[in-house]
Motif scaffolding. Sequence first.
Motif, PDB file in Angstrom:
ATOM      1  N   THR A  60       0.844  -1.196   0.000  1.00 15.07           N
ATOM      2  CA  THR A  60       0.000   0.000   0.000  1.00 15.07           C
ATOM      3  C   THR A  60       0.881   1.248   0.000  1.00 15.07           C
ATOM      4  O   THR A  60       2.040   1.203   0.421  1.00 15.07           O
ATOM      5  N   ILE A  61       0.290   2.338  -0.455  1.00 14.69           N
ATOM      6  CA  ILE A  61       0.954   3.633  -0.417  1.00 14.69           C
ATOM      7  C   ILE A  61      -0.117   4.718  -0.527  1.00 14.69           C
ATOM      8  O   ILE A  61      -1.164   4.503  -1.147  1.00 14.69           O
ATOM      9  N   ASP A  62       0.123   5.853   0.100  1.00 15.54           N
ATOM     10  CA  ASP A  62      -0.760   7.015  -0.041  1.00 15.54           C
ATOM     11  C   ASP A  62      -0.132   7.979  -1.031  1.00 15.54           C
ATOM     12  O   ASP A  62       1.076   8.233  -0.997  1.00 15.54           O
ATOM     13  N   ILE A  63      -0.970   8.517  -1.913  1.00 13.57           N
ATOM     14  CA  ILE A  63      -0.524   9.418  -2.978  1.00 13.57           C
ATOM     15  C   ILE A  63      -1.283  10.727  -2.842  1.00 13.57           C
ATOM     16  O   ILE A  63      -2.510  10.731  -2.712  1.00 13.57           O
ATOM     17  N   VAL A  64      -0.551  11.833  -2.895  1.00 14.25           N
ATOM     18  CA  VAL A  64      -1.153  13.156  -2.722  1.00 14.25           C
ATOM     19  C   VAL A  64      -1.742  13.600  -4.065  1.00 14.25           C
ATOM     20  O   VAL A  64      -1.154  14.397  -4.800  1.00 14.25           O
ATOM     21  N   ALA A  65      -2.892  13.029  -4.367  1.00 10.79           N
ATOM     22  CA  ALA A  65      -3.637  13.330  -5.588  1.00 10.79           C
ATOM     23  C   ALA A  65      -4.967  12.598  -5.503  1.00 10.79           C
ATOM     24  O   ALA A  65      -5.125  11.685  -4.695  1.00 10.79           O
ATOM     25  N   SER A  66      -5.884  12.982  -6.356  1.00 13.26           N
ATOM     26  CA  SER A  66      -7.199  12.334  -6.380  1.00 13.26           C
ATOM     27  C   SER A  66      -7.093  10.947  -7.010  1.00 13.26           C
ATOM     28  O   SER A  66      -6.166  10.666  -7.784  1.00 13.26           O
ATOM     29  N   ALA A 104       9.503  -6.608  -3.976  1.00  7.92           N
ATOM     30  CA  ALA A 104      10.386  -5.455  -4.172  1.00  7.92           C
ATOM     31  C   ALA A 104       9.967  -4.681  -5.423  1.00  7.92           C
ATOM     32  O   ALA A 104      10.006  -3.442  -5.440  1.00  7.92           O
ATOM     33  N   GLY A 105       9.546  -5.395  -6.461  1.00  9.17           N
ATOM     34  CA  GLY A 105       9.056  -4.743  -7.670  1.00  9.17           C
ATOM     35  C   GLY A 105       7.790  -3.951  -7.421  1.00  9.17           C
ATOM     36  O   GLY A 105       7.625  -2.838  -7.933  1.00  9.17           O
ATOM     37  N   PHE A 106       6.870  -4.499  -6.620  1.00 11.73           N
ATOM     38  CA  PHE A 106       5.638  -3.787  -6.270  1.00 11.73           C
ATOM     39  C   PHE A 106       5.981  -2.497  -5.528  1.00 11.73           C
ATOM     40  O   PHE A 106       5.412  -1.431  -5.799  1.00 11.73           O
ATOM     41  N   ASP A 107       6.899  -2.589  -4.566  1.00  7.32           N
ATOM     42  CA  ASP A 107       7.291  -1.408  -3.788  1.00  7.32           C
ATOM     43  C   ASP A 107       7.913  -0.347  -4.698  1.00  7.32           C
ATOM     44  O   ASP A 107       7.601   0.845  -4.577  1.00  7.32           O
ATOM     45  N   ALA A 108       8.777  -0.772  -5.619  1.00  7.94           N
ATOM     46  CA  ALA A 108       9.401   0.169  -6.559  1.00  7.94           C
ATOM     47  C   ALA A 108       8.346   0.804  -7.463  1.00  7.94           C
ATOM     48  O   ALA A 108       8.379   2.012  -7.726  1.00  7.94           O
ATOM     49  N   PHE A 109       7.399  -0.010  -7.930  1.00  5.85           N
ATOM     50  CA  PHE A 109       6.300   0.492  -8.756  1.00  5.85           C
ATOM     51  C   PHE A 109       5.520   1.556  -7.989  1.00  5.85           C
ATOM     52  O   PHE A 109       5.252   2.644  -8.501  1.00  5.85           O
ATOM     53  N   ASN A 110       5.138   1.247  -6.741  1.00  6.71           N
ATOM     54  CA  ASN A 110       4.332   2.167  -5.933  1.00  6.71           C
ATOM     55  C   ASN A 110       5.047   3.503  -5.742  1.00  6.71           C
ATOM     56  O   ASN A 110       4.431   4.571  -5.884  1.00  6.71           O
ATOM     57  N   GLN A 111       6.321   3.454  -5.398  1.00  3.38           N
ATOM     58  CA  GLN A 111       7.087   4.687  -5.187  1.00  3.38           C
ATOM     59  C   GLN A 111       7.186   5.510  -6.473  1.00  3.38           C
ATOM     60  O   GLN A 111       7.039   6.729  -6.461  1.00  3.38           O
ATOM     61  N   ALA A 112       7.437   4.824  -7.596  1.00  2.00           N
ATOM     62  CA  ALA A 112       7.550   5.519  -8.875  1.00  2.00           C
ATOM     63  C   ALA A 112       6.205   6.105  -9.306  1.00  2.00           C
ATOM     64  O   ALA A 112       6.152   7.226  -9.829  1.00  2.00           O
ATOM     65  N   LEU A 113       5.116   5.368  -9.078  1.00  2.00           N
ATOM     66  CA  LEU A 113       3.778   5.883  -9.402  1.00  2.00           C
ATOM     67  C   LEU A 113       3.482   7.118  -8.565  1.00  2.00           C
ATOM     68  O   LEU A 113       3.007   8.133  -9.084  1.00  2.00           O
ATOM     69  N   LYS A 114       3.770   7.046  -7.278  1.00  2.00           N
ATOM     70  CA  LYS A 114       3.549   8.187  -6.384  1.00  2.00           C
ATOM     71  C   LYS A 114       4.308   9.415  -6.884  1.00  2.00           C
ATOM     72  O   LYS A 114       3.733  10.506  -7.008  1.00  2.00           O
ATOM     73  N   GLN A 115       5.575   9.233  -7.205  1.00  2.00           N
ATOM     74  CA  GLN A 115       6.379  10.360  -7.679  1.00  2.00           C
ATOM     75  C   GLN A 115       5.836  10.911  -8.989  1.00  2.00           C
ATOM     76  O   GLN A 115       5.725  12.116  -9.171  1.00  2.00           O
ATOM     77  N   ARG A 116       5.485  10.024  -9.903  1.00  2.00           N
ATOM     78  CA  ARG A 116       4.971  10.449 -11.210  1.00  2.00           C
ATOM     79  C   ARG A 116       3.670  11.232 -11.059  1.00  2.00           C
ATOM     80  O   ARG A 116       3.494  12.293 -11.659  1.00  2.00           O
ATOM     81  N   VAL A 117       2.740  10.727 -10.250  1.00  2.00           N
ATOM     82  CA  VAL A 117       1.448  11.394 -10.076  1.00  2.00           C
ATOM     83  C   VAL A 117       1.632  12.724  -9.346  1.00  2.00           C
ATOM     84  O   VAL A 117       1.062  13.739  -9.746  1.00  2.00           O
ATOM     85  N   ALA A 138       3.185   5.494 -21.445  1.00  2.00           N
ATOM     86  CA  ALA A 138       4.212   6.252 -20.716  1.00  2.00           C
ATOM     87  C   ALA A 138       5.005   5.391 -19.726  1.00  2.00           C
ATOM     88  O   ALA A 138       5.960   5.869 -19.120  1.00  2.00           O
ATOM     89  N   TYR A 139       4.640   4.128 -19.537  1.00  2.00           N
ATOM     90  CA  TYR A 139       5.326   3.281 -18.551  1.00  2.00           C
ATOM     91  C   TYR A 139       6.849   3.252 -18.725  1.00  2.00           C
ATOM     92  O   TYR A 139       7.572   3.298 -17.731  1.00  2.00           O
ATOM     93  N   PRO A 140       7.388   3.168 -19.944  1.00  2.00           N
ATOM     94  CA  PRO A 140       8.855   3.141 -20.065  1.00  2.00           C
ATOM     95  C   PRO A 140       9.537   4.395 -19.496  1.00  2.00           C
ATOM     96  O   PRO A 140      10.699   4.344 -19.125  1.00  2.00           O
ATOM     97  N   ASP A 141       8.795   5.492 -19.393  1.00  2.00           N
ATOM     98  CA  ASP A 141       9.360   6.743 -18.873  1.00  2.00           C
ATOM     99  C   ASP A 141       9.556   6.737 -17.364  1.00  2.00           C
ATOM    100  O   ASP A 141      10.370   7.496 -16.850  1.00  2.00           O
ATOM    101  N   TRP A 142       8.789   5.907 -16.645  1.00  2.00           N
ATOM    102  CA  TRP A 142       8.844   6.014 -15.192  1.00  2.00           C
ATOM    103  C   TRP A 142       8.780   4.689 -14.433  1.00  2.00           C
ATOM    104  O   TRP A 142       9.133   4.622 -13.259  1.00  2.00           O
ATOM    105  N   ASN A 143       8.322   3.636 -15.048  1.00  2.00           N
ATOM    106  CA  ASN A 143       7.996   2.417 -14.313  1.00  2.00           C
ATOM    107  C   ASN A 143       9.180   1.439 -14.259  1.00  2.00           C
ATOM    108  O   ASN A 143       9.551   0.860 -15.275  1.00  2.00           O
TER     109      ASN A 143
END
Length: 148
Positions: free
Chosen positions: A8-14, A128-141, A27-32
Amino acid sequence: MSAAITTTIDIVASPQAVWEVLTDFAAYPDWNPFMRRVEGTPRVGTKLVVHLSPPGGRGMRFKPTVLVANPGQELRWLGKLGFSGLFDGEHSFVLTANADGTTHLTHSERFSGILVTLLKGTLKNTRAGFDAFNQALKQRVETADFPR
């Protein structure tokens, strides 16, 4: 046999802003860092082509079927290694609006099939991949130009 990973992760966005980035597969190759490429459309019944690169693991490609695609709420698919019942994975992203306008993401996968016991050791890399995905999604959003 079955196994599950839940992160889980909280993201500061709707939830809608998170959904926009989550389903912008082009856009996944740009950030994921985990799902390097996803081809297809997030629509129930369609097949996707997902290219995974788990940290410390071998890359792989699979073709899951979209089970749920509720904008701003949930994206879920079912992938199978070989035939059904061998090693199946039901992957989901559930977006929940928090009272403060942020989004709580629950990113999980439930594995089932006769090979789960043999492949259980690889799930550490998958987590570990899920955690990396979550952090990258949070940053991107959170750095995208969306209304908060």
